[in-house]
Design a protein around this motif. Structure first.
Motif, PDB file in Angstrom:
ATOM      1  N   HIS A   1       0.824  -1.209   0.000  1.00 51.07           N
ATOM      2  CA  HIS A   1       0.000   0.000   0.000  1.00 51.07           C
ATOM      3  C   HIS A   1       0.857   1.259   0.000  1.00 51.07           C
ATOM      4  O   HIS A   1       0.645   2.170  -0.803  1.00 51.07           O
ATOM      5  CB  HIS A   1      -0.946  -0.005   1.207  1.00 51.07           C
TER       6      HIS A   1
ATOM      7  N   LYS B   1       2.704   1.730  -3.284  1.00 48.31           N
ATOM      8  CA  LYS B   1       1.814   2.157  -4.373  1.00 48.31           C
ATOM      9  C   LYS B   1       1.369   3.607  -4.180  1.00 48.31           C
ATOM     10  O   LYS B   1       1.312   4.379  -5.133  1.00 48.31           O
ATOM     11  CB  LYS B   1       0.596   1.238  -4.451  1.00 48.31           C
ATOM     12  N   GLN B   2       1.079   3.990  -2.945  1.00 49.92           N
ATOM     13  CA  GLN B   2       0.574   5.328  -2.682  1.00 49.92           C
ATOM     14  C   GLN B   2       1.650   6.399  -2.837  1.00 49.92           C
ATOM     15  O   GLN B   2       1.380   7.470  -3.351  1.00 49.92           O
ATOM     16  CB  GLN B   2      -0.030   5.400  -1.272  1.00 49.92           C
ATOM     17  N   TYR B   3       2.878   6.119  -2.395  1.00 51.99           N
ATOM     18  CA  TYR B   3       3.910   7.153  -2.373  1.00 51.99           C
ATOM     19  C   TYR B   3       5.086   6.893  -3.314  1.00 51.99           C
ATOM     20  O   TYR B   3       5.946   7.761  -3.474  1.00 51.99           O
ATOM     21  CB  TYR B   3       4.444   7.327  -0.949  1.00 51.99           C
TER      22      TYR B   3
ATOM     23  N   GLU C   1      -6.431  -1.325  -5.311  1.00 52.37           N
ATOM     24  CA  GLU C   1      -7.445  -0.274  -5.158  1.00 52.37           C
ATOM     25  C   GLU C   1      -8.868  -0.806  -5.129  1.00 52.37           C
ATOM     26  O   GLU C   1      -9.776  -0.097  -4.691  1.00 52.37           O
ATOM     27  CB  GLU C   1      -7.289   0.773  -6.260  1.00 52.37           C
TER      28      GLU C   1
ATOM     29  N   GLN D   1     -11.000   1.064   3.201  1.00 50.94           N
ATOM     30  CA  GLN D   1     -10.269   2.096   3.932  1.00 50.94           C
ATOM     31  C   GLN D   1     -11.216   2.911   4.810  1.00 50.94           C
ATOM     32  O   GLN D   1     -10.894   3.228   5.949  1.00 50.94           O
ATOM     33  CB  GLN D   1      -9.531   2.999   2.949  1.00 50.94           C
TER      34      GLN D   1
END
Length: 169
Positions: free
Chosen positions: A58, A61-63, A118, A126
């Protein structure tokens, strides 16, 4: 460059719900639609699964290259003092958060999404973490829900998400 977020825990869910923005208020509908539930775990195997299959994918992928990744060894002492809140869909763990309870404060320390996929965010996983965490805080008679930090930019997605749940900066 970072700000802290926390939510004052009011006595009932209805009191808290009255402060939420529209999207968080609709979380219950997604939870029912996808049959989401949660469980609390202190199991070391769940922590390993959380770290390697949820947290790392996570955050990467997010940052991307800007990710500040906490090592397993750095995170382990927090797990030893806390617990995992795990959201499940049909007995499959899809989202998790590492939490601590101390002095009437529930701290939401780290979160992860199964394989960084996602699809689980779109299914409300989430948002369900926040929803179930708030309910847990009420049940445990906590006074605050500490959401830790985000960038101090009003258009930052993490900042806006936490504000949508009624967090004060």
């Amino acid at each position: 460059e970072f700000v802290r977020h926390d939510i004052d825990i009011l006595p009932t869910w209805e009191d808290i719900k009255s402060r939420l923005h529209r999207t968080p208020r609709e979380t219950g509908r997604l939870i029912r639609k996808y049959g989401l539930s949660y469980r609390i775990s202190n199991d070391q195997k769940d922590f390993q699964f959380f770290y390697y299959r949820m947290y790392l994918p996570h955050i990467r992928k997010q940052y991307g290259d800007l990710a500040a990744i906490e090592s397993y060894e750095e995170m382990a002492p927090f797990f030893a003092k806390g617990f995992l809140l795990l959201v499940e869909e049909k007995n499959q763990t899809i989202v998790g958060s590492l939490c601590l309870m101390d002095k009437n404060v529930l701290t939401y320390r780290r979160m992860g999404v199964l394989d960084g996929d996602e699809i689980y965010i779109r299914k409300g996983g989430q948002m369900a973490i926040f929803y179930f965490s708030l309910h847990l805080a009420i049940d445990q008679k906590m006074q605050k829900f500490d959401l830790m930090k985000s960038q101090a930019f009003l258009n930052d997605g993490v900042y806006r998400h936490k504000r949508g749940w009624g967090a004060k900066v």
